[in-house]
Design an enzyme around this catalytic site. Structure first.
Site, PDB file in Angstrom:
ATOM      1  NE  ARG A 144       8.265  -4.945  -1.064  1.00  0.00           N
ATOM      2  CZ  ARG A 144       7.274  -4.175  -0.624  1.00  0.00           C
ATOM      3  NH1 ARG A 144       7.531  -3.001  -0.068  1.00  0.00           N
ATOM      4  NH2 ARG A 144       6.025  -4.586  -0.696  1.00  0.00           N
ATOM      5  CG  ASP A 305       1.597  -4.103   5.237  1.00  0.00           C
ATOM      6  OD1 ASP A 305       2.226  -4.951   5.895  1.00  0.00           O
ATOM      7  OD2 ASP A 305       2.048  -3.583   4.205  1.00  0.00           O
ATOM      8  CD  GLU A 306      -0.309  -3.658   0.962  1.00  0.00           C
ATOM      9  OE1 GLU A 306      -0.712  -2.742   0.233  1.00  0.00           O
ATOM     10  OE2 GLU A 306       0.879  -4.043   0.974  1.00  0.00           O
ATOM     11  CD1 TRP A 372      -0.987   1.371   6.176  1.00  0.00           C
ATOM     12  CD2 TRP A 372      -0.903   1.877   4.003  1.00  0.00           C
ATOM     13  NE1 TRP A 372      -1.402   0.264   5.483  1.00  0.00           N
ATOM     14  CE2 TRP A 372      -1.351   0.546   4.135  1.00  0.00           C
ATOM     15  CE3 TRP A 372      -0.768   2.419   2.721  1.00  0.00           C
ATOM     16  CZ2 TRP A 372      -1.691  -0.253   3.036  1.00  0.00           C
ATOM     17  CZ3 TRP A 372      -1.096   1.634   1.624  1.00  0.00           C
ATOM     18  CH2 TRP A 372      -1.545   0.302   1.792  1.00  0.00           C
ATOM     19  CE1 TYR A 397       2.678   5.421   3.093  1.00  0.00           C
ATOM     20  CE2 TYR A 397       2.545   3.903   1.250  1.00  0.00           C
ATOM     21  CZ  TYR A 397       2.429   4.153   2.596  1.00  0.00           C
ATOM     22  OH  TYR A 397       2.071   3.137   3.451  1.00  0.00           O
ATOM     23  CG  ASP A 399       6.409   4.901  -2.776  1.00  0.00           C
ATOM     24  OD1 ASP A 399       5.866   5.678  -1.957  1.00  0.00           O
ATOM     25  OD2 ASP A 399       5.893   3.820  -3.119  1.00  0.00           O
ATOM     26  CD1 TRP A 447       5.820   2.808   0.943  1.00  0.00           C
ATOM     27  CD2 TRP A 447       6.634   0.838   1.605  1.00  0.00           C
ATOM     28  NE1 TRP A 447       5.161   2.443   2.091  1.00  0.00           N
ATOM     29  CE2 TRP A 447       5.642   1.236   2.520  1.00  0.00           C
ATOM     30  CE3 TRP A 447       7.292  -0.375   1.827  1.00  0.00           C
ATOM     31  CZ2 TRP A 447       5.285   0.469   3.635  1.00  0.00           C
ATOM     32  CZ3 TRP A 447       6.936  -1.137   2.926  1.00  0.00           C
ATOM     33  CH2 TRP A 447       5.953  -0.718   3.814  1.00  0.00           C
ATOM     34  CB  THR A 448      13.281   0.844  -1.678  1.00  0.00           C
ATOM     35  OG1 THR A 448      13.175  -0.484  -1.138  1.00  0.00           O
ATOM     36  CG2 THR A 448      13.579   1.831  -0.576  1.00  0.00           C
ATOM     37  CD  GLU A 449       7.505  -1.351  -3.722  1.00  0.00           C
ATOM     38  OE1 GLU A 449       7.968  -0.282  -3.238  1.00  0.00           O
ATOM     39  OE2 GLU A 449       6.479  -1.893  -3.282  1.00  0.00           O
TER      40      GLU A 449
HETATM   41  C1  ACM Z   1       1.876  -0.258   3.168  1.00  0.00           C
HETATM   42  O1  ACM Z   1       2.047   0.712   2.439  1.00  0.00           O
HETATM   43  N1  ACM Z   1       1.597  -1.453   2.670  1.00  0.00           N
HETATM   44  C2  ACM Z   1       1.960  -0.145   4.612  1.00  0.00           C
END
Ligand code: ACM
EC number: 3.2.1.52
Length: 542
Positions: A144, A305-306, A372, A397, A399, A447-449
């Site tokens: 990200r 994931d996702e 997660w 998390y 973030d 997570w670096t958004e």
């Molecule tokens: C994740 O947070 N999509 C692994």
């Protein structure tokens, strides 16, 4: 007791004060056998610049030894006027003993410029210590926002300072591809760059107009791996597949299902996923081969994931695969694909590491699960016989916002205070001892958004990562008040190390991001969402 002896983070298992301390000066020798050369090189490099103590080879002074009678990563540190003994169950244990030694000197010695004076006293005493868990991880998302190598190395040093031992590098995502792959030059000439970046949380639809990008050369990644290894940190690489692949598909549209467009500028999950036809599968296996060549650790991350299945419903290539493999529908395609990846990795003597979505349809035997989506998947995976890394978003998390202060930069996710992180237990409730034994440890995810620089990563990570270190190193019973007392001294160490941590009193003015609004969530809403997201696990084999 000497204040430094009682302010170590993460807290050691046992501390005894005993008599006078040891005077460290320019003449103090370092006595290390050949198998501890790396630890000795690192210790000289750590203590030398500020103290001016070169620690020349010689007997007496600081003695490093491996003692197989100690727990593998454990150590015993004895400080007397006549010398310092650091015994470890392995080189890693000796390294952790030496990290503790650094915390027993005045925090100013963690600076890199020479200090006035040349004599320091290490407090007399004995520390016996060993970690509770073997996986003490941090995930860094360099997709990200790309993080230059020098910043990654600095973060590795900070992880090692807190006795963490795994760096999970999330190398690719919809918003950027960050590594070279032989024969696929467009991954880095196209896939590593996006034309603009979303500013703040998704619903505001704001963008800057500034291109963003970057990627690691093979030599960059080798440097990261070697630097981490010298600090007893294993780098676990992850290339996220078959979803979160828009950057790769922007570079090679033939891997997708008709999408022809740029690397994604907005956050959220792209619906543009791999088609899983023969070329896409070969591509993924070649990427895994390259990861195996660059990263010596046993585990190779495949993400998983996702992954929205909607493109597969109308994709001739995906439909051909579904027919040829006799799959009952698009939802089964990902499980089939993950099994192929696991076989390929097994043939190379490696093991698959994936997010808990791969449990749907049954994860491959031997797969290690990064659980997660709340606490449910860790328990599910452990019951299904998988080794598990616990990283529930509701606890680790980083973030997610640290407070409800209106000045908190880009507040997203649920409230996750220092105390919340400190209360995390990697072992979910309700497991038998055998199932609980499958929990390898825990991992904090960055997570670096909303972390566009190392400075912002510092802000989100610290001091919560100090609390996290206690949850994976220290015992299950923890005392937040005692941690808070130790943290007061520890923050002066972070000051000396130049960490832009979040002060306990709240964000500093320059940490605010009024231009990048967030979207805070309540725990109640998030738990309801997680229940829906993980409903498919109720049908999955356990
Ligand atoms: C994740 O947070 N999509 C692994």
């Amino acid at each position: 007791m000497n204040e430094l002896l009682t302010s170590i983070v993460p807290s050691p298992v046992r501390i005894q004060r005993a008599g006078d301390g040891f005077p460290l000066d320019q003449a103090t020798p370092l006595d290390a056998p050949a198998d501890l050369t790396e630890v000795a090189i690192w210790l000289r490099g750590s203590l030398g610049p500020a103290t001016g103590c070169p620690l020349p080879p010689g007997s007496g002074g600081i003695r490093l030894r491996v003692d197989p009678g100690l727990p593998d990563e454990g150590y015993a540190l004895g400080i007397r006027p006549t010398g310092v003994d650091i015994h470890g169950g392995s080189a890693a244990g000796v390294f952790y003993g030496a990290q503790t030694l650094r915390q027993l000197l005045p925090p100013a010695t963690l600076r890199r410029g020479r200090l006035a004076g040349g004599r320091w006293t290490l407090p007399g005493g004995r520390i016996e210590d060993a970690p509770r868990f073997g996986w003490r991880g941090v995930m860094l998302d360099v997709a990200r926002h790309f993080m230059p190598v020098a910043d990654v190395l600095r973060l590795i040093d900070l992880l090692a300072f807190h006795k963490l031992n795994v760096l999970h590098l999330h190398l690719t995502d919809d918003q950027g591809w960050r590594l070279e792959v032989p024969g696929r030059p467009r991954l880095t000439s196209v896939g590593a760059w996006r034309p603009a970046t979303m500013v703040g949380s998704r619903q505001h639809e704001r963008y800057d107009a500034r291109p963003h990008g970057g990627f690691y050369s093979d030599d960059d990644l080798r440097e990261i791996v070697a630097f981490a290894a010298a600090r007893h940190i294993t780098v676990v690489p992850e290339v996220d597949m078959p979803g979160h692949m828009q950057a790769a598909i922007a570079a090679y549209p033939e891997l997708g299902n008709g999408f022809a467009g740029p690397v994604r500028s907005s956050w959220g999950i792209s619906t543009h996923v791999l088609n899983l036809g023969p070329e896409a599968l070969d591509f993924c296996l070649a990427v895994l081969d390259h990861l195996c060549d660059l990263f010596p650790g046993e585990l190779i991350g495949i993400g998983g994931d996702e992954c929205p299945a909607e493109e597969w419903r109308d994709s001739p290539i995906a439909q051909a695969r579904i027919r040829s493999e006799g799959l009952v529908g698009p939802e089964r395609l990902q499980a089939w694909f993950t099994a192929r990846l696991a076989e390929h990795l097994a043939a190379r003597g490696r093991r698959l590491f994936g997010w808990d979505e791969i449990l749907a349809g049954g994860a491959p035997p031997g797969a290690v699960i990064a659980a997660w989506r709340g606490v449910g998947p860790a328990a599910h995976a452990a019951r299904a016989g998988h080794a598990v890394v616990s990283c529930p978003d509701t606890s680790v998390y980083l973030d997610y916002r640290q407070s409800d202060d209106p000045a908190e930069p880009t507040p997203v996710g649920t409230l996750l205070t220092l105390a919340d992180v400190h209360a995390f237990d990697p072992v979910p409730p309700g497991l038998t001892p055998e199932q609980a034994g499958r929990i390898l440890g825990g991992q904090a995810n960055l997570w670096t958004e909303h972390m566009e620089s190392a400075r912002r990563v510092d802000y989100q990570a610290f001091p919560r990562l100090c609390a996290f270190a206690e949850t994976v190193w220290g015992p299950a019973e923890r005392d937040f008040a005692a941690f808070s007392t130790r943290l007061a001294t520890h923050l002066t160490r972070l000051d000396a190390l130049g960490v832009n941590y979040r002060p306990l009193s709240g964000p500093r003015p320059w940490d605010a991001r009024p231009d990048a609004p967030g979207h805070p969530r309540t725990v109640k809403d998030r738990l309801a969402e997680l229940r829906e997201m993980t409903a498919d696990l109720d049908q999955a084999p356990a």
